[in-house]
Design an enzyme around this catalytic site. Structure first.
Site, PDB file in Angstrom:
ATOM      1  N   HIS A   1       0.820  -1.045  -0.163  1.00 51.29           N
ATOM      2  CA  HIS A   1       0.086   0.003   0.037  1.00 51.29           C
ATOM      3  C   HIS A   1       0.908   1.281  -0.016  1.00 51.29           C
ATOM      4  CE1 HIS A   1      -3.598   2.409   2.398  1.00 51.29           C
ATOM      5  NE2 HIS A   1      -3.466   2.639   0.667  1.00 51.29           N
TER       6      HIS A   1
ATOM      7  N   HIS B   1       7.325  17.118 -14.968  1.00 48.90           N
ATOM      8  CA  HIS B   1       8.130  16.040 -15.487  1.00 48.90           C
ATOM      9  C   HIS B   1       9.412  16.160 -14.614  1.00 48.90           C
ATOM     10  CE1 HIS B   1       9.411  13.294 -18.242  1.00 48.90           C
ATOM     11  NE2 HIS B   1      10.465  14.124 -18.517  1.00 48.90           N
TER      12      HIS B   1
END
Lengths: 135, 135, 135, 135, 135, 135, 135, 135, 135, 135
Positions: free
Chosen positions: J20, J102
């Protein structure tokens, strides 16, 4: 720290991995162990630890059906042989024993799951354990 | 089979590799050994082999200048401490000893060349060997 | 630093691992060692270290029963052969020696526990050590 | 077999890999080599091979600009120091030398390309080689 | 940087490891090398480096007794064959050469110590080096 | 055999793995390559293969945006510098070039994807390739 | 087959290796285990094996002083929390337990000896075992 | 990023390593690949990537002389078989093809250089590439 | 966390790697697994996890054509045998089953893709899965 | 062959290992992947397989909570961005998405569980998957 009496990680893992009829060999310090056979080194100095002390510890954790020893031990190392029988009788399982020649014992090593090398310095003092299951 | 009294291949190699001032630690079975420190597992079962038996064997082969023990050993394990001093006196080298706290001893483990784990089950029974040279 | 006279870690471990009747080969620098045979490289330059100097060091630590040399050595390298006999006589064990052809010696290499390659540059100067035990 | 005078495969590869200004250390048998530093074990027994014999062989094959030794060598091992200077003068390159303390020498080991451990048993007898190029 | 003329670390180590009568194969870029045979990749692009340039470099460092080439080379690659003979004549050793079929050459690859793959793109241009010693 | 002009398997894989802005360094034979930086060894002997021959082959297969060279090359190796510019102009991509000091170039090596070591023996002749993409 | 109740070789070895105060974490199937932390995968399918079944087996073999759980378990998984307390009471040792936040539990994972991943699918169901000794 | 059309590093290296007459097998997702045969896994999901898409990419980079397919493909997967022939005709080399039984194809796998496993889910859709050279 | 019902990474990878007609063996805790056969250890304690629980999980993810069991199971473990048939009927595929002797089952293990060792402690309770494809 | 739709063994294992909040990155063929980050290479040729095809396959098997993409994708690759949103809507889980630059995306790569490199050749087309659990 584990509770089972066997403190050595690789030895514990080996015992847990052993299948029915597979063999584990307890060896004195001089047994010629083939290059491809897994080995666990326990021997520190002459007699330390003794093979029978290691055997007692292993029998407390590994289910064993039968042991094989070299027929030479009865003649050449009679006291050790007697103490071996005592050790087997104190094991939790009922363990039978048989004999083969020392040469046959050495010839069987490539098929063993592993050889446990102790500090034993008694001639011919090697024991093949035939692993069992308790179900 | 070797003649020097130390039968264990990895132990022999460790002793041969040890440089001046590097440390090798003999440990009881419960010492928390850091993940990155090399370890040699010798402990088979409770007390087998004892730390002092392993120490005797190692001192016969490794040049040692000094040992360090936890200061707690004198109070909590006085008999073991006394036997340790005996063992050191029987060594081929003249070996001094000093004490640090058990916490300091544990904190020094990441810098050790290796930890040798025995079957010792005496509280605080760990020994740092400071390696020497004989020239 | 160890006390036994053998300073090389892999060599110390090899000696400690050797079982009764297993072989360790001391080789000159030109012996064709099979790909699968473990090797320890000691040769630095021509003649350094010499095979007999390495042999003396190894015999001080390894129990040896017997050595085998190529029968060609007596004829082609008689001085080296004589010095080899001297070296064997100064060993702590009583060591017998026998001869096989150089071709038979090369054919036996895949079965050796290891080959120790020295800087020796004397023709046919290779020695098979048959390991023993002292019990 | 190679023709260059350096018979040891790992040593040959190390020499071929060494870049300009990188260091290779020739060590006596007692230098404490850090765990992360690559090492080549050459020492067989006390004095075999000597550091200066190994140095001669290496200098015949490795381009060296400069060597560094511990300043302690001149005082504590003056004869060895003199023989070191002789060895450097017979090298194919013109090699300068300088001195640092033994402690500074030990502190520089983690940055070395590799340590070559010889059988040398002379105090402080270690040499740092600063690699050069011939173009 | 080494002085011997052979700059490649793995190639230097290979040459130092080669025993008498063992074979090292110099291959063009298309030779089918068996999966289990060690290989050193040198080929960068078509013709770079050429096999004969690599051969010259290797012969300067490796003692070679004899070379074997495919008998097809004389007919199918006569110019390359002629240059090969020139290269052999300029070698420091006197090297004989013989021929086997290309199929026999390929069948011998599993027994080679290693195959050195070059950028050679001449048909049948492969050379088996039979290693020698200089003592 | 592949068709792309780059025959070397590790070099082909490196080129295929290179991401945008990552660097690959082409080095002469003396550049001190950090221990942790991957390296591909191509150098066989002095000048074989030359860095510019390797560069031509690599530029035929790797998308390159920019190259960086040591500012020392223009002064100390002007002919090599001129041939480098020629090689870049013949590349399939339009490649810009810039300069840093040789010391800065060496300091950048730990961040490189890999260093390709050639047989180049021209001073300061190293080239950093800045990888690009064609989309 | 071993007798101790713990059939898994790596789990047996882990238990035998654990030192005083070191931690072993039993995890549900979703705990984010850091990349550098050793892990033993036991989970087969949702709920198989459950964490508490594995815990019972481990407590039969490992000496444990204390366990730590996420404080979120009492509120979000109260039934599981109750069964955990039952399991601890049936252990051979007297084991205390304490609580930290789930975030603190996750932050402690890099220091664990290992994480044992079960098939548990109950939210926040993770348990840190603090290893003890029985001497 | 490389320019040759084959983006996969291991695939690029495999193509660069392939020698004349060695085989590379393109496999559907169900082909039983022997344990000892190297494999490159490309299959992501059913049909992705298809074998013929991978084949087109490989043929753009690998020199291929001939392909072999199972004779069952013509009868059981005729459309796929037709598209395979189209793909071969668009390859840069002139490639012949032949057929063997599916059982013979499976029996040949241990001798392959590698098997490339695609996401193909068409029955019997496997192709053996026989590698060639372009000189 | 994955969605397919099989939470174990190595088990998931094994299932994804299995080719048509290859075999995966589910084993009780005592089956003697040959040294060279890959194994996945799942057994935690006696009966945990049971072989049939693991089988259910595996059948949900692996395409299976047929299973083979020891003929001894019907006589010596009839209840387990009946539950096995139930488990097979609830699988997504139609799976046939056949019988061989326990000795023949053990003799087939070296050819298996892998053995999955569970905590099963029922005599003769081992199952060979013959893998299929769904196209 | 597995049933879950994800045929790739390493990809299946990765999905089964993901905890998780851990991240798996799907990358185009040009993303600069840090040396220490595990990578799975899927890219065969330009556009094969596309990132979105791989994403669909992965979302069918991996529980995903959220995805992160570069904010540049909306402007520079708007069609791809739209198709990405479609793919996310067809996933079995409800998956939110957010954006970072990015540069931030590249800076996050060292913390990823793994990067899956596809054949995608669309600018800025990379997706970070934030793994979830279904309990």
């Amino acid at each position: 720290m584990n509770r089972s009496g066997l403190l050595h990680p690789e030895l514990s893992a080996l015992v847990a991995r052993a299948g029915h009829t597979q063999t584990i060999v307890l060896a004195d310090t001089g047994l010629p162990i083939p290059a491809g056979t897994p080995r666990i080194e326990l021997g520190v100095s002459a007699g330390l630890p003794s093979l029978l002390d290691v055997l007692s510890a292993v029998l407390g954790e590994l289910v064993v059906e039968r042991v094989t020893v070299a027929s030479e031990t009865r003649q050449h190392s009679p006291q050790w042989h007697a103490r071996l029988l005592d050790t087997l009788q104190q094991a939790p399982d009922r363990i039978t024993h048989d004999e083969i020649t020392h040469d046959a014992l050495k010839a069987s090593l490539p098929g063993a799951l592993a050889v446990i090398r102790t500090g034993e310095v008694t001639p011919y003092a090697n024991v093949i354990l035939h692993c069992g299951v308790n179900f």
